[in-house]
Scaffold this active site. Structure first.
Site, PDB file in Angstrom:
ATOM      1  CB  ALA A  52      -0.925   0.004   1.217  1.00 19.47           C
ATOM      2  CE1 TYR A  53       2.965   1.422   4.600  1.00 19.58           C
ATOM      3  CE2 TYR A  53       5.333   1.081   4.588  1.00 19.58           C
ATOM      4  CZ  TYR A  53       4.139   1.082   5.264  1.00 19.58           C
ATOM      5  OH  TYR A  53       4.097   0.749   6.594  1.00 19.58           O
ATOM      6  N   GLY A  54       2.597   4.278  -1.076  1.00 18.72           N
ATOM      7  CA  GLY A  54       2.711   4.966  -2.357  1.00 18.72           C
ATOM      8  C   GLY A  54       2.043   4.193  -3.476  1.00 18.72           C
ATOM      9  N   GLY A  56       2.271   1.186  -4.111  1.00 23.04           N
ATOM     10  CA  GLY A  56       3.246   0.262  -4.682  1.00 23.04           C
ATOM     11  C   GLY A  56       4.554   0.915  -5.069  1.00 23.04           C
ATOM     12  CE  LYS A  80       4.052  -2.907   7.598  1.00 25.26           C
ATOM     13  NZ  LYS A  80       4.963  -2.157   6.717  1.00 25.26           N
TER      14      LYS A  80
END
Length: 331
Positions: A52-54, A56, A80
């Site tokens: 989920a960070y950015g 992907g 995650k």
């Protein structure tokens, strides 16, 4: 940097990790390269990210830096799955389909055929046995070496760990990831005791209280801070109230007496707290990261650690008893 064992597993990580939440959004590829280079040069090997960070992008950047900045086999990559932002809405999907979709996407973006630690990002509505069976599948297939959980409360942690130990051959839950700092000690009530009971490693996120314990907000909100960012202002605001401010002032006073910075004092408190494996550093600049890395080889005096316990929420029950000082008469 010293290495710590993750729970009772065979996984070993540096006692501080590098978090990548803002990579690809607030942190450019060039800055990310500088951060990873500095971290690895200091002996760090744990990099924490998420699908989920950015959306992907953080994983894409890590993949681009692998074997350039650091050989893949020298890095412990923790990612995650099960959480995403969909058209501005937070969606938790811990079904087999959702988790494997995220894992396959992570491996593609990272440019690797396995991750060292694969974590369920949040407790979801899918049946727990389905979620955990997917963790087993990831380990059996070689896509993940170890598995863990994130942001589970105490009973959820215990249930997941118990389920995985109930039948031989299941992949044991190796670690938990939680928010933990002098401004966020709720984990001590149930989560950390559960982690100790099941011999889990513990990775605190936001060990500097979402940046507030650095002292940068003592006189206002700096323009270049997360508190002034459109993406993170909501995240910082709860820790700018009166009670957190009093804790920040206590940390600042301790720092003055120890010739350290407030950020270093706050980080040392978390790093060496009982049950902690490795706090995750969310540094946005190389200067911030190097300030944190400079605590290697340092430790808080026991009386200072206990004073910070008291001012931030009370004695830390799991801290070993203080060693009595002998009197001048030998008593």
């Amino acid at each position: 940097m010293k290495i710590r064992q993750v729970g009772t597993s065979g996984l070993q990580v540096s006692r501080m990790g590098l978090g990548t939440l803002p990579w690809g959004r607030d942190i450019s590829r060039h800055r990310a390269r500088e951060l990873l280079t500095a971290f690895c040069a200091a002996g760090g090997n744990l990099v924490d990210t998420a699908a989920a960070y950015g959306a992907g992008d953080a994983e894409v950047i890590i993949g681009e830096l692998l074997d350039d900045v650091v050989p893949r086999e020298e890095l412990v990559i923790a990612t995650k799955a099960g959480f995403r932002i969909d058209r501005g809405r937070r969606v938790v999907d811990t079904s087999r389909r959702g988790l494997l979709r995220d894992l396959e996407g992570s491996l593609d973006r990272l440019g690797t055929d396995y991750v060292d630690l694969w974590q369920v990002h949040a407790w979801g509505t899918a049946p727990l046995e389905e979620t955990l069976d997917t963790l087993d599948h990831a380990v059996r297939s070689g896509m993940a070496r170890y598995v863990g959980i994130c942001n589970f409360v105490g009973w959820q942690t215990a249930q997941a760990a118990t389920w995985q130990r109930a039948v031989p051959g299941r992949a044991h839950v190796t670690s938990t990831q939680i928010e933990y700092s002098l401004l966020a000690r709720r984990a001590e009530i149930e989560i950390l005791p559960a982690a100790r009971a099941f011999s889990l490693g513990c990775f605190p996120w936001s060990p500097l209280g979402r940046g507030v314990l650095s002292g940068k907000y003592r006189t206002g909100t700096p323009r270049d801070s997360r508190g002034a960012s459109d993406n993170f202002a909501w995240f910082v605001q709860p820790y700018l109230e009166s009670r957190p401010r009093s804790i920040v002032e206590a940390v600042a006073r301790a720092a003055e007496g120890l010739d350290l910075t407030p950020a270093q004092v706050a980080l040392l408190w978390v790093r060496d707290a009982p049950s902690v494996t490795a706090p995750l550093l969310g540094a946005r600049t190389v200067q911030q990261l190097e300030e944190c890395l400079a605590v290697e080889g340092k430790a808080l005096p026991d009386e200072i650690a206990r004073a910070l316990d008291d001012v931030s929420g009370g004695p830390l029950a799991s801290r070993p008893p203080a060693t009595p000082r002998s009197g001048g008469d030998g008593s």
